[in-house]
Design a protein around this motif. Structure first.
Motif: not given
Length: 326
Positions: A25-40
């Motif tokens: 699930g490393l790719v999924t986790a990376s996408l979660s971090v990316l989405v959070a980063g784009l929002l913040v």
């Protein structure tokens, strides 16, 4: 006589190489971090290439739609790391838009206004006016009022809104007296044709005078050659911002189609001076499937307590209504 073949030898002193599998699930986790980063950190996304920053900010709330599929993949993969990182985009989204999820507060107000880009191809001005007046507004601001259709709009609105101000293709209809009407020059440098989409008027309310601006900023163009084409819109926003900065009145209202959202940095010259309500998304465009609020009611020296979108009319925009506390 031939020598016996040499026995195969192995160096047992060397350790075997073993492959350590990547965490599931490393790719999924990376996408979660990316989405959070784009929002913040959406303001950190550069606007130098195709105005990508403005494009992201125009549809910022929709990044929340990434959370359900990320959750589904994390559960399907039974990934601990993906599940642990998933709260990041959730928290980031709520940090920006939690007010929308909360119940609307019953806040006192003094004024109701309606803002609508009626479309220069609107086939039903009378029906549109019925939709706009259903909320009993005190002020109605319209854009894309063509010279050919002006008589139709005036005939439908003037009986209840006898005080009128028209400049170019923008207009204001009011229950209260209107004076000191003048053009606000917001034409960007690239436009050389006859183009008048900004006006300012003083409305005499029972609570005192208020300066009311009506504006229609240039449309955006999305394409492969120029990306998110907001250059003209941004230039027009700078001129509108300069006019607002020079406005001496303590109470100022801006009603208009600004062709951008409150998060879009291209509107900073305007939104840095005036504020609006964020307790409702109030998406206004495109009318068949609204994705963004680009029609706005903003105030200075007053409070926009609530903004909401009205039912569809004959326009490609939805009308937007707002309540104002003076």
């Amino acid at each position: 006589m031939t020598a016996p073949p040499a026995a195969a030898t192995t160096d047992r002193s060397l350790p075997r190489r073993t492959r350590v599998p990547a965490p599931r699930g490393l790719v999924t986790a990376s996408l979660s971090v990316l989405v959070a980063g784009l929002l913040v950190l959406h303001a950190a996304v550069p606007n130098t290439l195709g105005h990508l920053g403005s494009l992201l900010e125009s549809f910022l709330p929709w990044l929340g739609l990434a959370v359900p599929p990320l959750l589904g993949v994390a559960l399907l993969r039974r990934s601990t790391i993906a599940l642990v990182t998933l709260p990041l985009p959730v928290a980031a989204w709520l940090g920006l838009f939690a007010g929308v999820a909360a119940p609307a507060a019953d806040v006192p107000y003094d004024l109701t206004v309606v803002q609508h880009n009626v479309s220069d191809e609107n086939p039903d001005p009378a029906g549109t006016v019925r939709a706009l007046t259903a909320v009993s507004p005190d002020l109605i601001a319209l854009e894309e009022v063509t010279e050919q259709a002006l008589a139709d709009w005036s005939a439908a609105l003037s009986p209840a809104y006898p005080h009128t101000a028209i400049q170019g293709t923008v207009g204001l209809w009011s229950k209260y007296p209107v004076s000191d009407v003048r053009v606000v020059e917001i034409r960007p440098r690239a436009i050389v044709d006859d183009w008048s989409r900004g006006m300012r008027a003083t409305v005499r309310l029972p609570q005192g005078d208020v300066a009311v601006y009506v504006a229609h900023l240039p449309s955006l163009r999305l394409g492969w050659t120029h990306g998110f084409g907001s250059t003209r819109r941004d230039g027009s926003a700078e001129k509108l911002g300069a006019a607002l900065a020079a406005e001496p009145s303590q109470r100022v209202l801006l009603l208009g189609d600004l062709n951008g959202t409150l998060d879009d940095r291209g509107l900073d010259p305007v939104t840095s001076q005036l504020t609006s309500d964020r307790s409702d998304f109030a998406f206004s465009w495109p009318a068949p499937a609204p994705l963004a609020r680009i029609d706005h009611v903003l105030a200075r020296g007053a409070t926009v307590t609530h903004v909401w979108s009205l039912p569809r009319t004959g326009s490609d925009h939805l009308p937007v209504a707002a309540r104002i506390r003076l």
